[in-house]
Scaffold this active site. Structure first.
Site, short mmCIF file in Angstrom:
data_model
loop_
_atom_site.label_atom_id
_atom_site.label_comp_id
_atom_site.label_asym_id
_atom_site.label_seq_id
_atom_site.Cartn_x
_atom_site.Cartn_y
_atom_site.Cartn_z
N HIS A 256 0.84 -1.20 -0.08
CA HIS A 256 -0.10 0.08 -0.09
C HIS A 256 0.79 1.15 0.13
CE1 HIS A 256 -3.27 2.84 1.16
NE2 HIS A 256 -4.05 2.09 0.55
N GLU A 314 -7.77 -4.96 -0.59
CA GLU A 314 -8.57 -5.65 -1.92
C GLU A 314 -8.43 -7.06 -1.55
OE1 GLU A 314 -9.65 -3.38 -3.37
OE2 GLU A 314 -8.68 -2.09 -4.52
N1 COA Z 1 4.00 -7.51 -4.87
C1 COA Z 1 5.49 -7.57 -4.78
N2 COA Z 1 6.00 -6.52 -4.82
C2 COA Z 1 5.60 -5.35 -4.49
C3 COA Z 1 4.16 -5.34 -4.46
C4 COA Z 1 3.38 -6.37 -4.37
N3 COA Z 1 2.22 -6.29 -4.28
N4 COA Z 1 3.85 -3.97 -3.95
C5 COA Z 1 5.10 -3.50 -3.92
N5 COA Z 1 5.98 -4.18 -4.16
C6 COA Z 1 7.43 -4.04 -4.34
C7 COA Z 1 7.65 -3.17 -5.61
O1 COA Z 1 8.06 -3.84 -6.80
C8 COA Z 1 8.78 -2.17 -5.23
O2 COA Z 1 10.02 -2.92 -5.55
P1 COA Z 1 11.36 -2.08 -6.11
O3 COA Z 1 11.72 -1.15 -5.32
O4 COA Z 1 12.40 -3.32 -6.27
O5 COA Z 1 10.79 -1.78 -7.43
C9 COA Z 1 8.80 -1.86 -3.79
O6 COA Z 1 7.97 -2.92 -3.37
C10 COA Z 1 7.89 -0.71 -3.38
O7 COA Z 1 6.88 -0.52 -4.25
P2 COA Z 1 6.07 0.66 -4.80
O8 COA Z 1 5.49 0.65 -6.19
O9 COA Z 1 7.28 1.99 -4.60
O10 COA Z 1 5.17 0.96 -3.98
P3 COA Z 1 3.84 1.94 -3.95
O11 COA Z 1 3.38 2.53 -2.61
O12 COA Z 1 3.98 2.86 -5.30
O13 COA Z 1 2.65 0.96 -4.46
C11 COA Z 1 0.68 -0.48 -4.44
C12 COA Z 1 1.50 0.46 -3.70
C13 COA Z 1 -0.52 -0.77 -4.03
C14 COA Z 1 0.39 0.30 -5.95
C15 COA Z 1 1.75 -1.51 -4.68
O14 COA Z 1 2.00 -2.34 -3.43
C16 COA Z 1 0.94 -2.68 -5.70
O15 COA Z 1 1.05 -2.71 -6.75
N6 COA Z 1 0.30 -3.92 -5.11
C17 COA Z 1 -0.28 -4.60 -5.88
C18 COA Z 1 -1.68 -4.15 -6.38
C19 COA Z 1 -2.82 -3.96 -5.36
O16 COA Z 1 -3.04 -4.87 -4.49
N7 COA Z 1 -3.70 -2.83 -5.52
C20 COA Z 1 -4.59 -2.44 -4.47
C21 COA Z 1 -4.14 -1.22 -3.61
S1 COA Z 1 -5.25 -0.88 -2.53
#
Ligand code: COA
Length: 377
Positions: A256, A314
């Site tokens: 998140h 989710e």
């Molecule tokens: N599975 C695997 N790796 C994950 C991950 C997941 N669900 N969520 C984050 N990471 C990893 C990323 O790959 C990133 O790694 P890197 O630094 O090597 O590139 C690191 O953790 C940080 O991720 P980041 O994209 O900066 O986090 P964010 O705060 O921008 O993203 C979300 C938040 C929710 C978009 C992200 O966690 C995600 O895509 N989750 C899956 C989709 C989901 O469940 N969405 C519903 C949200 S309520």
């Protein structure tokens, strides 16, 4: 000249003062209208949450009855709106497109009203729009709303045509309360931007639906359910998680932007889902969900030791809505059925002390060009 400091995604920028909800991402707390989410979600009806959001306090008996009656009286949608939804269903447009079309046309046949009237109108109409679209998608006739049922019960009734059980109604109330508001997320920000120009709340709701549609906002529970089904069939949560991460994909339902611990909404929905699955004696599917969470959290900790990745809202949304019999195709639209309450509350709050929302951009394009006529380019 523009300032050179750019905050991609407006991360860390405070854009409003709000009384509606507060999030502590470090400790994993969510407070709505002053109430911890655990308390509000499990005790309130959706109408009580709406009153709280719109008025800043819980309603008395009379006020609640009044709001229930007003919403119930505004559930009907016009023939024209139904025709749009039928066409959207025939063309197999996604539910969020249908909700956007329904929201945009929801004022047909209604008189101009105050912002408060508009807020009630869209909150009341959203379940009818989604359910009518879904019935058409099934080749069935829409089920007319019933004024004697509460907001949550009536939504379930319009989707299936059958009166829901008390357990299902409570499950959906809990879901609707849990996701009704969550700070200035992307769709709520969109809604505030629209009304900040002194546009209307129906336009704000329509734009917010478009924002919620994106997979980075409201689109994860569908893929989460696919994951549950695959793991339930294979019985191999560990293999699924490792293979997904090895392919460089993200695991849906984890991580998140704000929470650094387990999303408090996941905890509320997990308890609600567990209660519902136990009551319906369908515990096997839910056991798969719980096993998958346990195993994924451990593997994600190995995979990203410097970033705590826990279950987000989710994950258990998919488990609960699936248990309640809500079709996957309308998961995100059902999120909209709830979140429209938050959008409308934020719009009214924005209007209380409005200033048009107008950030700046740091220009990084070309400079000093001179005009070349079209034939010479
Ligand atoms: N599975 C695997 N790796 C994950 C991950 C997941 N669900 N969520 C984050 N990471 C990893 C990323 O790959 C990133 O790694 P890197 O630094 O090597 O590139 C690191 O953790 C940080 O991720 P980041 O994209 O900066 O986090 P964010 O705060 O921008 O993203 C979300 C938040 C929710 C978009 C992200 O966690 C995600 O895509 N989750 C899956 C989709 C989901 O469940 N969405 C519903 C949200 S309520």
């Amino acid at each position: 000249m523009s300032d050179n400091t750019t905050n991609q995604g407006l991360e860390g920028i405070t854009v409003a003062e709000t009384r509606i909800s507060d999030i502590d991402g470090e400790s994993g707390e969510l407070v709505i209208g002053g109430y911890p989410i655990e308390e509000l979600a499990t005790n309130a009806t959706y109408e009580e949450s709406i009153f709280l959001l719109l008025n800043g306090r819980l309603p008395t008996d009379r006020e609640l009855a009044n709001l229930r009656a007003k919403l119930a009286a505004r559930r009907e949608i016009s023939d024209e709106v139904r025709a749009v939804l039928r066409r959207a269903a025939e063309e197999e447009k996604p539910a969020m497109d249908a909700l956007r079309m329904g929201a945009a046309t929801a004022t047909i046949g209604t008189e101009d009203g105050t912002p408060q009237d508009d807020a009630q109108r869209v909150i009341a109409a959203f379940p009818t729009i989604v359910a009518a679209y879904w019935r058409y998608r099934q080749g069935k006739k829409p089920v007319a709303p019933r004024e004697d049922l509460g907001h949550a019960a009536n939504y379930l009734y319009m989707l299936s045509g059958e009166e829901p059980t008390d357990a299902a109604i409570r499950g959906l109330e809990t879901y609707l309360n849990t996701v009704v508001d969550h700070g200035v997320n992307a769709s709520t920000f969109t809604a505030r931007v629209v009304v900040s120009t002194e546009s209307d709340l129906v336009s704000a709701a329509t734009a917010a639906v478009g924002t919620l549609k994106g997979p980075l906002h409201g689109g994860a529970p569908g893929p989460v359910l696919d994951m549950f089904k695959e793991v339930h069939e294979s019985g191999e949560p560990e293999g699924y998680v490792r293979e997904t991460l090895e392919r460089g994909e993200r695991l849906m339902g984890f991580g998140h932007r704000v929470y650094r611990v387990r999303d408090p909404r996941a905890a509320v929905l997990s308890t609600a889902a567990e209660r519902f699955y136990e009551a319906s004696s369908n515990t096997e599917f839910f056991e798969t969900v719980q096993d998958l969470e346990e195993c994924a959290v451990d593997i994600l900790a190995e995979h990203k030791p410097d970033r705590r990745l826990e279950t987000n809202v989710e994950f258990y949304t998919a488990a609960l809505l699936h248990g309640l019999g809500i079709p996957k195709d309308v998961f995100t639209a059902t999120f909209g059925v709830s979140r429209v309450g938050g959008w409308m509350a934020h719009c009214l709050e924005q209007l209380e002390n409005n200033r048009v929302i107008r950030p700046r951009a740091h220009y990084v394009g070309a400079t000093g060009r001179t005009w070349t006529p079209v034939g010479e380019r």
